[in-house]
Design a protein around this motif. Structure first.
Motif, mmCIF file in Angstrom:
data_model
loop_
_atom_site.group_PDB
_atom_site.id
_atom_site.type_symbol
_atom_site.label_atom_id
_atom_site.label_comp_id
_atom_site.label_asym_id
_atom_site.label_seq_id
_atom_site.Cartn_x
_atom_site.Cartn_y
_atom_site.Cartn_z
ATOM 1 N N ASP A 295 52.386 60.654 110.353
ATOM 2 C CA ASP A 295 52.689 59.271 110.708
ATOM 3 C C ASP A 295 53.857 58.719 109.900
ATOM 4 O O ASP A 295 54.643 57.914 110.407
ATOM 5 N N SER A 296 54.002 59.142 108.641
ATOM 6 C CA SER A 296 55.119 58.649 107.839
ATOM 7 C C SER A 296 56.450 59.151 108.375
ATOM 8 O O SER A 296 57.472 58.471 108.263
ATOM 9 N N VAL A 297 56.447 60.337 108.987
ATOM 10 C CA VAL A 297 57.671 60.888 109.568
ATOM 11 C C VAL A 297 57.913 60.306 110.955
ATOM 12 O O VAL A 297 59.007 59.828 111.267
ATOM 13 N N LEU A 298 56.889 60.341 111.795
ATOM 14 C CA LEU A 298 57.038 59.864 113.165
ATOM 15 C C LEU A 298 57.413 58.388 113.235
ATOM 16 O O LEU A 298 58.117 57.955 114.154
ATOM 17 N N SER A 299 56.957 57.605 112.275
ATOM 18 C CA SER A 299 57.274 56.175 112.282
ATOM 19 C C SER A 299 58.759 55.908 112.036
ATOM 20 O O SER A 299 59.250 54.822 112.337
ATOM 21 N N ALA A 326 49.749 59.998 121.224
ATOM 22 C CA ALA A 326 49.289 58.613 121.215
ATOM 23 C C ALA A 326 50.038 57.787 120.170
ATOM 24 O O ALA A 326 50.322 56.609 120.377
ATOM 25 N N PHE A 327 50.388 58.418 119.064
ATOM 26 C CA PHE A 327 51.089 57.711 117.984
ATOM 27 C C PHE A 327 52.556 57.494 118.326
ATOM 28 O O PHE A 327 53.116 56.434 118.044
ATOM 29 N N TYR A 328 53.191 58.494 118.940
ATOM 30 C CA TYR A 328 54.625 58.432 119.214
ATOM 31 C C TYR A 328 54.838 58.341 120.722
ATOM 32 O O TYR A 328 54.691 59.316 121.451
ATOM 33 N N SER A 329 55.188 57.175 121.188
ATOM 34 C CA SER A 329 55.230 56.920 122.633
ATOM 35 C C SER A 329 56.327 57.695 123.360
ATOM 36 O O SER A 329 56.171 58.059 124.527
ATOM 37 N N ASN A 330 57.432 57.960 122.680
ATOM 38 C CA ASN A 330 58.551 58.659 123.325
ATOM 39 C C ASN A 330 58.327 60.172 123.268
ATOM 40 O O ASN A 330 59.140 60.922 122.741
ATOM 41 N N SER A 331 57.192 60.597 123.819
ATOM 42 C CA SER A 331 56.832 62.020 123.730
ATOM 43 C C SER A 331 56.246 62.526 125.045
ATOM 44 O O SER A 331 55.715 61.755 125.846
#
Length: 373
Positions: A295-299, A326-331
């Motif tokens: 999450d620290s990277v994907l954010s 679910a965390f990264y919408s552009n996926s």
């Protein structure tokens, strides 16, 4: 071959745009995690550096990998980075792709992907420092070492906007490279990536001040014991017959476990420094896997993300892929009937999915889609 990693980085000068990630507490063990012990005993099994295994699935059906990268015992090309030789392959023309292998593997693990992808793109694959045909440097290994290496490779060798593709350890490296070089990384594709979410962490126990006995007696004895045990495990693990056996345990379909693959793993293990590198990775690099989180990277990432996931992976199952999506919408997420290394186990499916995503998402941004293979 799944984890997030951290050790000290004193031996490496920081990049001006090196990504920074907040420290996180250690996490509890769960089915998505490979702890330090599990990594040593099970996680490296996919690259032939293990002492345990389970029988391959009886339902496995043979596959044909198609056109294959020629195996060269002497390697292909070499680039000097911080005084060390880095091995890489380059084929094709067009938009650059940079392929990053997993723990213990090499550029030759992309043997069925490079020729096919090179028909439409300029494909680079490099060996991370300490692995494959790159130097077995006697340094303090850190997750950011490989991030810095790939960032510099893109800057100095590729010199163009590129898409980064990574498996396992190479997957987390690809994410951190995208954060550290956002102006040049136009997309990231992950195949059963390493890394954990902060929500999977646990409160770190308070450090207890070392006693004189611990510092001068217990720790030295522990290191001696570790060297003896890990030295034996490394000697056993680098035997070709053992490599073949453990590879067959991690490939759900073992049809592509052949002499080529075995030699691509056993040859680097003959390097005089290989045993010491293995020891350092096992005792230092893997001692703290919780400092860098997904999450620290994907954010901090902004480019499109493709998840190519082997759903039959015994360590990094599909639930992790769903959580990343679910965390990264552009996926976009593609499910594959494969284990931890889908690019070598079901290369045709991986190549088709990757080429489709490259042409429809990276070149022409569109809404993320969920698909099944």
């Amino acid at each position: 071959m799944s984890a997030s990693f951290a050790v000290r980085t004193e031996l490496f000068s920081p990049l001006s745009k090196r990504p920074t990630f907040p420290a996180q507490a250690r996490r509890p063990r769960n089915k998505c995690e490979i702890s330090r012990r599990g990594f040593a005993v099970r996680g490296i099994v996919a690259s032939g550096v293990s002492v345990m295994g389970t029988p391959p699935s009886a339902a496995s059906q043979p596959i044909q990998g198609g056109e294959r990268l020629a195996f060269k015992p002497e390697g292909y090309n070499f680039w000097e980075w911080r005084g060390h030789k880095i091995h890489y392959v380059v084929q094709g023309e067009g938009l650059p792709l940079v392929l990053i292998h997993g723990f213990g593997a090499s550029v030759f693990h992309w043997r069925y992907n490079i020729p096919e992808l090179a028909k439409k793109y300029k494909v680079y694959a490099l060996d991370l420092l300490g692995f494959g045909w790159s130097d077995k440097a006697l340094i303090e290994y850190d997750a950011m070492v490989w991030t810095d290496q790939v960032i510099d490779f893109i800057k100095e060798v590729v010199k163009e906007p590129t898409v980064v593709v990574g498996n396992s350890l190479g997957g987390f490296t690809a994410l951190s490279v995208a954060v550290g070089l956002p102006e040049q990384v136009t997309g990231v594709a992950l195949l059963n990536s390493a890394g954990q979410f902060a929500s999977e962490s646990r409160k770190q126990e308070e450090e207890v001040e070392e006693s004189v006995l611990t510092k001068f007696v217990v720790k030295p004895l522990k290191e001696v014991f570790q060297r003896v045990v890990l030295g034996f495990l490394f000697w056993q693990a680098k035997q070709p017959s053992r490599i073949e056996s453990v590879l067959k345990s991690v490939y759900v379909n073992a049809a592509n476990v052949d002499d080529y693959l075995v030699e691509s793993i056993s040859k680097p293990a003959t390097d005089p420094n290989a045993g010491e590198v293995y020891y350092r990775l096992m005792t230092r690099f893997l001692t703290n896997q919780s400092r860098y989180t997904l999450d620290s990277v994907l954010s901090k990432m902004t480019c499109p993300l493709l998840l190519l996931w082997g759903d039959l992976d015994p360590w990094v199952g599909p639930a992790k892929a769903e959580k990343i999506k679910a965390f990264y919408s552009n996926s976009s997420l593609v499910h594959l009937q494969a284990g931890h290394c889908p690019h070598d186990e079901v290369p045709e499916a991986v190549n088709v999915a990757l080429l489709d995503w490259l042409s429809n998402v990276v070149s022409k941004p569109s809404s993320p889609e969920l698909s099944e293979v």
